[in-house]
Design an enzyme around this catalytic site. Structure first.
Site, PDB file in Angstrom:
ATOM      1  N   GLU B  61       0.816  -1.212   0.000  1.00  0.00           N
ATOM      2  CA  GLU B  61       0.000   0.000   0.000  1.00  0.00           C
ATOM      3  C   GLU B  61       0.852   1.266   0.000  1.00  0.00           C
ATOM      4  OE1 GLU B  61      -0.471  -2.592   1.976  1.00  0.00           O
ATOM      5  OE2 GLU B  61      -2.567  -3.247   1.818  1.00  0.00           O
ATOM      6  N   PHE B 123     -11.647  -6.965  14.048  1.00  0.00           N
ATOM      7  CA  PHE B 123     -10.554  -7.428  13.184  1.00  0.00           C
ATOM      8  C   PHE B 123     -10.224  -6.362  12.139  1.00  0.00           C
ATOM      9  CE2 PHE B 123      -9.277  -9.723   9.250  1.00  0.00           C
ATOM     10  CZ  PHE B 123      -8.021 -10.113   9.695  1.00  0.00           C
ATOM     11  N   GLN B 124      -8.972  -6.054  12.029  1.00  0.00           N
ATOM     12  CA  GLN B 124      -8.455  -5.046  11.095  1.00  0.00           C
ATOM     13  C   GLN B 124      -9.116  -3.681  11.301  1.00  0.00           C
ATOM     14  OE1 GLN B 124      -8.299  -6.743   7.078  1.00  0.00           O
ATOM     15  NE2 GLN B 124      -6.252  -7.501   7.543  1.00  0.00           N
ATOM     16  N   LYS B 173     -17.564  -0.608   6.012  1.00  0.00           N
ATOM     17  CA  LYS B 173     -18.030  -1.637   5.071  1.00  0.00           C
ATOM     18  C   LYS B 173     -19.548  -1.604   4.879  1.00  0.00           C
ATOM     19  CE  LYS B 173     -17.289  -6.415   3.792  1.00  0.00           C
ATOM     20  NZ  LYS B 173     -16.622  -7.678   4.125  1.00  0.00           N
ATOM     21  N   MET B 480      24.406   8.825   2.516  1.00  0.00           N
ATOM     22  CA  MET B 480      24.283  10.134   3.160  1.00  0.00           C
ATOM     23  C   MET B 480      24.547  10.023   4.658  1.00  0.00           C
ATOM     24  SD  MET B 480      23.836  13.274   2.414  1.00  0.00           S
ATOM     25  CE  MET B 480      22.807  13.803   1.053  1.00  0.00           C
TER      26      MET B 480
END
Lengths: 109, 569
Positions: B61, B123-124, B173, B480
């Site tokens: 993602e 969940f999630q 949802k 760097m």
């Protein structure tokens, strides 16, 4: 330095958290606050403490939030030593804003 | 924002919230979405096939968020990314922060658990709205499917208007499966006619009176599509200009008025010009610490005119003698008109002085030895690729070398993570940029540290045959950090060794790309020819000297006149 702000928020999800989060992230601490529903939105009155940060810049940063309808910085009068005093003063002033005898700086969006 | 005017349609059938969402996205002219499916966002994925919207399945993602950022910067349109709830959403966070700090218009749509489960540690479930409050311009949780058109229209409008930025739309949802009226009633927003700010005359007077005026051009010019107005003003005044990392290309870097990039790794000419000027016309820039060095010693003799779309940036870090907040194009055009009506002070000596500075401190490419000298390779890359080159950089030494040595003629042709400094930005940003600008030659310049942050997106290049060319500068270390440890931490090298890197050319081949490795200077010309003329995604792995440093360098806490120089390798 202590500064007082009066912030009008729209009644939208997260408006208060977003505004307070920005204020603290920008280096100001909230000493006192009051919130009340008013005219389809919310009026947030704040007393803030800062060291070396400019409250006028903060006001501009607050005013660009989409949830914020207006920001006013109130100049403290000598008798307004506490936030309660400021809120009291605001309560007196708000219904008749044109008769406001204090000095308010409107921060345009 | 003006009040919305509803444009009702007559369709009275019902559809799911997810299908309404997709329909709205099409109405908003979205042609590409970068995303990754998962549980809570499945109804939206169910509605996507055959919708007319191209979905690019990234392999992480973060890749989706950064690809949307690259798409937005290259195209000037709003980029869109999509993820599920929980870990899918939190993986977007770095990308959103990146877009926030660089003011890039992105709309991120995240799935969320059903509203009845929100707040139950389902969940999630994660409070994505709360997590992202400080790193988005605005955010929404959609609580009613009927609000989808309004929320999306506002989100796209907000992302792009004024100072752009990312907007989050969190979508539970149950909202996506709820049945709602199929008609799309998208609000429209009236944008007020841009007007010049008060103060134009005073600014023009200051410009006409100045003896050592200098433009300081930043990334705001790109965001406002103001490069033509900025160039016209620079040329009308004849004033020299310096540019920030994100401002490069606002005026072509090889323009006669350009003195170069200022700041920590800017060139000496630009930094010295800033220190000597008597008027700084700051345009779409924000006095970032990487540009100014020690702020209270920055441009010590200069008065400041500050033009910016965001009033909150003016006088935030440096007092502006004249503040011109608002539409950049309107202000630049008005300033040009007002200036041209005045009798300006002669500035020939100043112009000649900045020209001498530029000549005296011009980049050198005569580093000794046979190892590949990265600055020369990057200079040659930009020359050979020509004007349709679009560069996407990662973060580190190579990022600074690109800014220093590649000719950049257009601000949206140099994508770089300037504010957040996101290692891993380059590959997904280049991927998004190529989809936005298929006719451009897109080259990602990355390092061996950065490329591994989003290496999985090589699979995305292969899957969609996205024709991105990659130059991977490999110094077998976090260069760097190693440079700073060498210079400022007494050579105490801590956790910078990457000498056990994989064979990058072999790795690229495993992903299905063409690849080559070079490690000698005499191989550079042929390798660049190969890279730029081959067909399809390809990677050029370039081994460089592990001890190479980026010069010059303004040490932390010093003013920009104190630049360190060192050995070129």
């Amino acid at each position: 330095m202590s500064v007082q702000f009066e912030i009008r928020l729209s009644l939208t999800e997260g408006a208060l958290l977003r505004t307070l989060g920005l204020i603290q992230r920008r280096g100001f601490s909230v000493d006192e606050m009051a919130l009340r529903n008013q005219q389809g939105g919310q009026l947030l009155s704040l007393s803030l403490e800062s060291e070396g940060r400019c409250p006028n810049i903060l006001a501009r940063q607050i005013s660009r939030l989409h949830d914020v309808e207006s920001v006013e910085r109130l100049e403290s009068e000598s008798w307004q030593t506490t936030m309660a005093d400021c809120v009291h003063a605001l309560g007196k002033l708000l219904p008749v804003r044109e008769q406001n005898s204090g000095v308010a700086i409107e921060m345009g969006r | 924002m003006s009040m919305p005017e509803l444009q009702a349609q007559s369709d009275t059938a019902t559809i799911s919230g997810a299908r309404l969402l997709v329909r709205c996205l099409r109405e908003l002219k979205v042609d590409t979405i970068f995303g990754y499916p998962g549980g809570a966002i499945m109804p939206v994925y169910d509605a996507l096939p055959n919708s007319g919207i191209r979905h690019i399945l990234t392999r992480h993602e973060q890749g989706a968020a950064l690809a949307a950022d690259g798409y937005a910067r290259a195209s000037g349109r709003v980029g869109v990314c999509l993820a599920t709830s929980g870990p899918g959403a939190t993986n977007l966070v770095t990308g959103l922060a990146n877009s926030m700090l660089d003011s890039v218009p992105v709309v991120a749509i995240t799935g969320q658990v059903a509203t009845s489960l929100m707040g139950t540690d389902a969940f999630q479930e994660v409070d994505m709205f709360g997590i992202t409050l400080p790193i988005v311009k605005h955010s929404y949780i959609v609580r009613d499917a009927a609000d989808i058109p309004r929320v999306l229209a506002e989100a796209f409008h907000l992302a792009a208007e004024g100072r752009p930025g990312p907007v989050l739309v969190d979508l539970p949802k149950d909202i996506t499966v709820a049945q709602v009226n199929a008609s799309v009633s998208l609000p429209t927003f009236n944008t007020p006619e841009p007007k010049p700010s008060p103060g134009i005359e005073l600014a023009a007077e200051m410009m006409a009176a100045a003896r050592r005026p200098l433009f300081y051009l930043g990334g705001g010019i790109e965001m406002a599509f103001a490069e033509d107005a900025a160039r016209a003003l620079v040329e009308a005044t004849g004033f020299p200009c310096v540019m920030t990392l994100k401002g490069l290309g606002a005026v072509p870097t090889d323009h006669p008025n350009s003195v170069g990039m200022l700041g920590m790794h800017g060139n000496q000419a630009a930094n010295l010009a800033v220190q000597e000027c008597d008027l700084l016309i700051v345009t779409g820039a924000r006095f970032d610490d990487r540009a100014t060095g020690k702020l209270d010693e920055f441009a010590p003799g200069a008065r400041v005119i500050h033009l910016d779309a965001d009033a909150a940036e003016i006088s935030k870090l440096r007092h502006a003698d004249v503040a011109l907040a608002g539409d950049l194009i309107a202000n630049l055009n008005a300033l040009k008109q007002a200036f041209c009506a005045m009798q300006p002070s002669p500035i020939e000596r100043w112009r000649s002085h900045t020209g001498e500075l530029r000549e005296k401190h011009a980049w050198r490419y005569d580093a000794p030895g046979e190892t590949i000298y990265a600055p020369a390779l990057l200079r040659d890359l930009a020359e050979q690729a020509g004007d349709d080159l679009l560069l996407a950089c990662d973060v580190g030494q190579h990022q600074m070398w690109v800014a220093q040595h590649c000719r950049i003629r257009h601000p949206r042709r140099h994508l770089t993570s300037g504010g957040l400094g996101t290692m891993g930005y380059g590959l997904p940003a280049g991927l998004g940029a190529k989809l936005a600008c298929p006719d451009n030659t897109v080259v990602v310049v990355s390092g061996d540290g950065s490329i591994m942050m989003n290496i999985q997106e090589l699979a995305t290049l292969k899957r969609y045959q996205i024709d991105v060319r990659i130059v991977l500068l490999d110094n077998a270390s976090l260069g760097m950090v190693r440079q700073w440890q060498e210079l400022f931490f007494d050579g105490n090298y801590s956790e910078i060794d990457l000498s056990d890197n994989p064979d990058f050319a072999e790795l690229a081949r495993v992903f299905g790309l063409q690849a080559r490795t070079i490690d000698r200077r005499d191989q550079v010309g042929g390798a660049l020819d190969w890279l730029l003329t081959s067909t399809g995604p390809s990677l050029l792995h370039v081994r460089i000297d592990p001890q190479a440093n980026v010069w010059p360098l303004v040490p932390p806490g010093k003013n920009n006149a104190n630049m360190m120089e060192g050995e070129q390798r």
